[in-house]
Design a protein around this motif. Structure first.
Motif, PDB file in Angstrom:
ATOM      1  N   LEU A  31      -4.288  -5.835  -8.418  1.00 37.26           N
ATOM      2  CA  LEU A  31      -3.759  -4.486  -8.543  1.00 37.26           C
ATOM      3  C   LEU A  31      -4.949  -3.575  -8.806  1.00 37.26           C
ATOM      4  O   LEU A  31      -5.513  -3.587  -9.898  1.00 37.26           O
ATOM      5  CB  LEU A  31      -2.731  -4.405  -9.673  1.00 37.26           C
ATOM      6  CG  LEU A  31      -2.111  -3.028  -9.931  1.00 37.26           C
ATOM      7  CD1 LEU A  31      -1.416  -2.496  -8.679  1.00 37.26           C
ATOM      8  CD2 LEU A  31      -1.142  -3.067 -11.102  1.00 37.26           C
ATOM      9  N   HIS A  32      -5.331  -2.798  -7.790  1.00 35.41           N
ATOM     10  CA  HIS A  32      -6.550  -2.004  -7.873  1.00 35.41           C
ATOM     11  C   HIS A  32      -6.326  -0.623  -7.275  1.00 35.41           C
ATOM     12  O   HIS A  32      -5.407  -0.400  -6.489  1.00 35.41           O
ATOM     13  CB  HIS A  32      -7.694  -2.680  -7.113  1.00 35.41           C
ATOM     14  CG  HIS A  32      -8.077  -4.024  -7.660  1.00 35.41           C
ATOM     15  ND1 HIS A  32      -8.566  -4.198  -8.934  1.00 35.41           N
ATOM     16  CD2 HIS A  32      -8.039  -5.254  -7.098  1.00 35.41           C
ATOM     17  CE1 HIS A  32      -8.816  -5.493  -9.141  1.00 35.41           C
ATOM     18  NE2 HIS A  32      -8.505  -6.153  -8.028  1.00 35.41           N
ATOM     19  N   ARG A  33      -7.235   0.276  -7.632  1.00 34.71           N
ATOM     20  CA  ARG A  33      -7.273   1.582  -6.986  1.00 34.71           C
ATOM     21  C   ARG A  33      -8.025   1.483  -5.667  1.00 34.71           C
ATOM     22  O   ARG A  33      -8.846   0.590  -5.475  1.00 34.71           O
ATOM     23  CB  ARG A  33      -7.954   2.610  -7.886  1.00 34.71           C
ATOM     24  CG  ARG A  33      -7.137   2.964  -9.118  1.00 34.71           C
ATOM     25  CD  ARG A  33      -7.648   4.242  -9.781  1.00 34.71           C
ATOM     26  NE  ARG A  33      -6.763   4.615 -10.873  1.00 34.71           N
ATOM     27  CZ  ARG A  33      -5.638   5.289 -10.739  1.00 34.71           C
ATOM     28  NH1 ARG A  33      -5.263   5.677  -9.524  1.00 34.71           N
ATOM     29  NH2 ARG A  33      -4.898   5.590 -11.785  1.00 34.71           N
ATOM     30  N   GLY A  34      -7.693   2.430  -4.791  1.00 33.83           N
ATOM     31  CA  GLY A  34      -8.383   2.455  -3.513  1.00 33.83           C
ATOM     32  C   GLY A  34      -7.570   1.770  -2.437  1.00 33.83           C
ATOM     33  O   GLY A  34      -6.379   1.495  -2.588  1.00 33.83           O
ATOM     34  N   THR A  70       0.850  -1.194   0.000  1.00 32.36           N
ATOM     35  CA  THR A  70       0.000   0.000   0.000  1.00 32.36           C
ATOM     36  C   THR A  70       0.884   1.241   0.000  1.00 32.36           C
ATOM     37  O   THR A  70       2.095   1.169   0.225  1.00 32.36           O
ATOM     38  CB  THR A  70      -0.908   0.033   1.237  1.00 32.36           C
ATOM     39  OG1 THR A  70      -0.090   0.134   2.415  1.00 32.36           O
ATOM     40  CG2 THR A  70      -1.756  -1.234   1.331  1.00 32.36           C
ATOM     41  N   ASN A  71       0.249   2.401  -0.276  1.00 30.33           N
ATOM     42  CA  ASN A  71       0.902   3.708  -0.168  1.00 30.33           C
ATOM     43  C   ASN A  71       2.159   3.782  -1.031  1.00 30.33           C
ATOM     44  O   ASN A  71       3.248   4.061  -0.553  1.00 30.33           O
ATOM     45  CB  ASN A  71       1.232   4.007   1.304  1.00 30.33           C
ATOM     46  CG  ASN A  71       1.680   5.451   1.517  1.00 30.33           C
ATOM     47  OD1 ASN A  71       1.414   6.320   0.684  1.00 30.33           O
ATOM     48  ND2 ASN A  71       2.368   5.698   2.621  1.00 30.33           N
ATOM     49  N   PHE A  72       1.996   3.526  -2.327  1.00 30.06           N
ATOM     50  CA  PHE A  72       3.111   3.639  -3.270  1.00 30.06           C
ATOM     51  C   PHE A  72       2.665   4.399  -4.502  1.00 30.06           C
ATOM     52  O   PHE A  72       1.466   4.558  -4.751  1.00 30.06           O
ATOM     53  CB  PHE A  72       3.632   2.253  -3.659  1.00 30.06           C
ATOM     54  CG  PHE A  72       2.589   1.345  -4.262  1.00 30.06           C
ATOM     55  CD1 PHE A  72       2.259   1.407  -5.611  1.00 30.06           C
ATOM     56  CD2 PHE A  72       1.931   0.415  -3.468  1.00 30.06           C
ATOM     57  CE1 PHE A  72       1.298   0.578  -6.158  1.00 30.06           C
ATOM     58  CE2 PHE A  72       0.963  -0.421  -4.002  1.00 30.06           C
ATOM     59  CZ  PHE A  72       0.651  -0.341  -5.349  1.00 30.06           C
ATOM     60  N   ARG A  73       3.633   4.838  -5.272  1.00 27.50           N
ATOM     61  CA  ARG A  73       3.389   5.468  -6.575  1.00 27.50           C
ATOM     62  C   ARG A  73       3.852   4.463  -7.624  1.00 27.50           C
ATOM     63  O   ARG A  73       5.005   4.011  -7.604  1.00 27.50           O
ATOM     64  CB  ARG A  73       4.142   6.783  -6.688  1.00 27.50           C
ATOM     65  CG  ARG A  73       3.890   7.730  -5.527  1.00 27.50           C
ATOM     66  CD  ARG A  73       4.565   9.072  -5.756  1.00 27.50           C
ATOM     67  NE  ARG A  73       3.901   9.784  -6.848  1.00 27.50           N
ATOM     68  CZ  ARG A  73       4.448  10.803  -7.513  1.00 27.50           C
ATOM     69  NH1 ARG A  73       5.694  11.182  -7.232  1.00 27.50           N
ATOM     70  NH2 ARG A  73       3.776  11.416  -8.467  1.00 27.50           N
ATOM     71  N   LEU A  74       2.986   4.096  -8.538  1.00 23.27           N
ATOM     72  CA  LEU A  74       3.218   2.958  -9.418  1.00 23.27           C
ATOM     73  C   LEU A  74       3.746   3.363 -10.780  1.00 23.27           C
ATOM     74  O   LEU A  74       3.136   4.155 -11.494  1.00 23.27           O
ATOM     75  CB  LEU A  74       1.910   2.176  -9.603  1.00 23.27           C
ATOM     76  CG  LEU A  74       1.980   0.977 -10.563  1.00 23.27           C
ATOM     77  CD1 LEU A  74       2.819  -0.143  -9.960  1.00 23.27           C
ATOM     78  CD2 LEU A  74       0.581   0.480 -10.902  1.00 23.27           C
ATOM     79  N   MET A 128      -3.084   3.247  -5.385  1.00 22.15           N
ATOM     80  CA  MET A 128      -3.234   1.840  -5.762  1.00 22.15           C
ATOM     81  C   MET A 128      -2.834   0.939  -4.598  1.00 22.15           C
ATOM     82  O   MET A 128      -2.142   1.346  -3.671  1.00 22.15           O
ATOM     83  CB  MET A 128      -2.341   1.505  -6.966  1.00 22.15           C
ATOM     84  CG  MET A 128      -2.429   2.469  -8.124  1.00 22.15           C
ATOM     85  SD  MET A 128      -3.920   2.270  -9.108  1.00 22.15           S
ATOM     86  CE  MET A 128      -3.564   0.729  -9.946  1.00 22.15           C
ATOM     87  N   TYR A 129      -3.280  -0.288  -4.645  1.00 23.27           N
ATOM     88  CA  TYR A 129      -2.713  -1.333  -3.790  1.00 23.27           C
ATOM     89  C   TYR A 129      -2.462  -2.562  -4.645  1.00 23.27           C
ATOM     90  O   TYR A 129      -3.115  -2.775  -5.677  1.00 23.27           O
ATOM     91  CB  TYR A 129      -3.618  -1.658  -2.590  1.00 23.27           C
ATOM     92  CG  TYR A 129      -4.887  -2.417  -2.903  1.00 23.27           C
ATOM     93  CD1 TYR A 129      -4.910  -3.814  -2.921  1.00 23.27           C
ATOM     94  CD2 TYR A 129      -6.082  -1.736  -3.156  1.00 23.27           C
ATOM     95  CE1 TYR A 129      -6.074  -4.503  -3.199  1.00 23.27           C
ATOM     96  CE2 TYR A 129      -7.246  -2.418  -3.433  1.00 23.27           C
ATOM     97  CZ  TYR A 129      -7.239  -3.802  -3.449  1.00 23.27           C
ATOM     98  OH  TYR A 129      -8.400  -4.489  -3.721  1.00 23.27           O
ATOM     99  N   LEU A 130      -1.484  -3.346  -4.234  1.00 20.92           N
ATOM    100  CA  LEU A 130      -1.052  -4.509  -5.019  1.00 20.92           C
ATOM    101  C   LEU A 130      -0.905  -5.698  -4.079  1.00 20.92           C
ATOM    102  O   LEU A 130      -0.345  -5.560  -2.982  1.00 20.92           O
ATOM    103  CB  LEU A 130       0.261  -4.199  -5.727  1.00 20.92           C
ATOM    104  CG  LEU A 130       0.901  -5.285  -6.604  1.00 20.92           C
ATOM    105  CD1 LEU A 130       1.628  -4.647  -7.791  1.00 20.92           C
ATOM    106  CD2 LEU A 130       1.900  -6.133  -5.800  1.00 20.92           C
ATOM    107  N   VAL A 131      -1.395  -6.840  -4.522  1.00 24.55           N
ATOM    108  CA  VAL A 131      -1.320  -8.063  -3.725  1.00 24.55           C
ATOM    109  C   VAL A 131      -0.477  -9.092  -4.471  1.00 24.55           C
ATOM    110  O   VAL A 131      -0.724  -9.382  -5.651  1.00 24.55           O
ATOM    111  CB  VAL A 131      -2.714  -8.646  -3.425  1.00 24.55           C
ATOM    112  CG1 VAL A 131      -2.588  -9.928  -2.589  1.00 24.55           C
ATOM    113  CG2 VAL A 131      -3.581  -7.624  -2.706  1.00 24.55           C
ATOM    114  N   VAL A 132       0.523  -9.629  -3.774  1.00 24.24           N
ATOM    115  CA  VAL A 132       1.339 -10.718  -4.296  1.00 24.24           C
ATOM    116  C   VAL A 132       0.902 -12.001  -3.614  1.00 24.24           C
ATOM    117  O   VAL A 132       0.875 -12.083  -2.385  1.00 24.24           O
ATOM    118  CB  VAL A 132       2.840 -10.466  -4.027  1.00 24.24           C
ATOM    119  CG1 VAL A 132       3.665 -11.703  -4.374  1.00 24.24           C
ATOM    120  CG2 VAL A 132       3.317  -9.253  -4.818  1.00 24.24           C
ATOM    121  N   ASP A 133       0.548 -12.979  -4.404  1.00 21.73           N
ATOM    122  CA  ASP A 133       0.148 -14.283  -3.875  1.00 21.73           C
ATOM    123  C   ASP A 133       0.981 -15.341  -4.588  1.00 21.73           C
ATOM    124  O   ASP A 133       0.864 -15.520  -5.803  1.00 21.73           O
ATOM    125  CB  ASP A 133      -1.345 -14.520  -4.111  1.00 21.73           C
ATOM    126  CG  ASP A 133      -1.895 -15.659  -3.250  1.00 21.73           C
ATOM    127  OD1 ASP A 133      -1.085 -16.353  -2.599  1.00 21.73           O
ATOM    128  OD2 ASP A 133      -3.118 -15.847  -3.233  1.00 21.73           O
TER     129      ASP A 133
END
Length: 493
Positions: free
Chosen positions: A103-106, A75-79, A91-96
């Motif tokens: 990878l979504h907004r919000g 969270t809390n990054f500039r992509l 944005m937030y990004l999930v690694v699984d």
């Protein structure tokens, strides 16, 4: 009497049969003492045997990497996603596992599990830039860290050990993938993939295929004339393969695929480092080049050709070669032909003597000739809209190898920082994908999007504004993740 040795460096009995012992201790002892430079399929066979003894062998954890037991949410990054020319916020990004699952907004909704990471790790990036792992399209994993004299004179096991150490440093510089364009990198790739060593993903080409007297023919003059049954030491290590007919080209190409090559490298003209190959010489005929292209196509992949001069580039394009390596001496007509055929230009921004290791006077003169053509080459590439990939070709010096990020910064002389970053990430990923059926990493590389491999960097500062940040990875790369595993994490500090 000393035991007879086979070509793999193992002792054989009087009958020629391998004195193998499947006991784990004897297997390990033999692998440590064996000549690691031999063919990759022998090492693959050994790994398969060990897998039968230890089923968890192929699942080993990479040294220094945190195992992704649970999903990780950033969270809390500039992509910078490797595709667009601007940073994206919010944005937030999930690694699984080893891929990007979301990878979504919000903001992620942990309470509902929408982020898929309610019980996993959450990393606050502190407003810093997140970008894809870098890709170097012209790397020599076994040649990067040692002087050429050491490589030619040492036991090749030492060369492999040095390459393993350099692979870890390469990864920590932010280069999570490399295309190896000449050398027996198969064993190193296998060790990295198996988790025995940390390092970048490797797309190996295997031996450079050249002609007698061509670039890569480092044989002593005492090895001339060559006979059909004669194999030189440089060929025995797997660093180069000499072919002088179309049938020999097909044979050498198939040998590289047999060992695990993902694409094939041929030499189309002279080179800088080989002592007796002037830049203006031509090697393979168009028919011989086409034999390689057709054979690679039969294996579902492609050929790249080392070519500096207009004549060598046009001959390669005429043979159907989809990727030209170097191209520094091209002219306007050559660039036009490449654009018409959709041919890739995979090249290196050589700008000064700081970009090369010390070399013999004759090689130094050739390097200056190449460097003098760099500016015109990039201008022609822009004029004709060529598909340009980024690589470094830094060899024969551990100090020089640290300049990968510096070389990327050179691109800003001809392209915007955003274009340079796209070149070293998403665009390079597109070229890697030409490996087709031989691609060992079938998901997307060089981009941050759902389904892509989780190769990412967290940068202190904005590389879209200042590419030089990547020239100092020790200070400015706060996190290096490859394949969903964290190899460096300075965010905590």
């Amino acid at each position: 009497m000393a035991p007879r040795m086979n070509r793999g460096g193992n002792a054989i009995g009087p009958s020629g049969s391998c004195q193998c012992n499947k006991a784990l201790a004897q297997y390990a002892n033999r692998r440590i003492s064996a000549d690691l430079a031999r063919r990759g399929f022998l090492i693959g066979m050994g790994a398969s045997m060990l897998s039968a003894v230890l089923p968890e062998f192929g699942k080993a954890q990479q040294p220094g990497a945190a195992a992704p037991a649970q999903p990780t949410t950033f969270t809390n990054f500039r992509l910078f996603d490797g595709k667009s020319g601007a940073l994206q916020d919010g944005m937030y990004l999930v690694v699984d596992g080893n891929r990007i699952s979301q990878l979504h907004r919000g903001a992620p909704d942990f309470s509902s599990g929408a982020a898929g990471a309610a019980a996993g790790r959450v990393i606050d990036c502190g407003g810093r830039v997140m970008m894809p792992g870098l890709i170097d399209m012209h790397w020599h994993a076994l040649l990067a860290a040692l002087p050429v004299a050491t490589i030619l004179q040492s036991d090749f096991s030492f060369v492999y050990l040095a390459a393993g150490a350099e692979a870890q440093r390469t990864l920590l510089r932010g280069f999570t993938t490399v295309r190896d364009v000449g050398g027996p990198a198969f064993a190193l790739k296998q060790a990295i993939d198996a988790g025995m060593l940390s390092g970048p993903r490797i797309y190996p080409s295997g031996a450079m295929i050249t002609t007698t007297g061509g670039h890569g023919d480092f044989r002593l003059l005492t090895d001339v004339p060559r006979t059909s049954a004669q194999i030189s030491e440089i060929e025995r290590t797997g660093a180069a393969a000499i072919a002088d007919t179309a049938d020999e080209v097909r044979l050498r190409v198939r040998e590289q695929f047999m060992q695990g090559a993902t694409q094939i490298k041929l030499v189309g003209c002279g080179g800088v480092s080989t002592p007796r190959s002037p830049l203006d010489m031509l090697t393979f005929t168009e028919a011989q080049l086409r034999a390689a292209v057709e054979t690679a196509s039969d294996w579902g992949t492609y050929v790249l050709v080392h070519a500096y001069t207009p004549e060598s580039v046009k001959r390669s394009v005429g043979a159907g070669v989809p990727c030209i390596e170097h191209g520094h001496l091209m002219d306007d007509r050559t660039a036009e032909v490449m654009a018409k055929n959709g041919t890739w230009l995979s090249t290196q921004p050589f700008t000064s003597e700081e970009d090369v290791a010390p070399m013999a006077p004759s090689s130094h003169e050739r390097f200056l000739e190449v460097t003098a053509g760099t500016d015109n080459m990039y201008k022609l590439a822009r004029k004709h809209g060529l598909k340009v990939a980024f690589g470094t070709d830094l060899i024969f010096s551990q100090t020089l190898a640290t300049r990968q990020g510096t070389m990327l910064g050179h691109i800003a002389r001809w392209y915007s920082s955003a274009d340079a970053l796209r070149m070293a990430t998403g665009i390079n990923g597109q070229l890697l994908a030409l490996a087709g059926k031989r691609n060992p990493y079938p998901h997307k590389l060089g981009v941050l999007e759902e389904g892509a491999y989780a190769d990412l960097l967290i940068v202190a500062g904005d590389p879209l504004q200042d590419l030089s940040l990547l020239a100092n990875p020790d200070q400015n790369l706060l996190m290096v993740m490859k394949d969903g595993r964290v190899f460096k994490d300075a965010l905590k500090a």
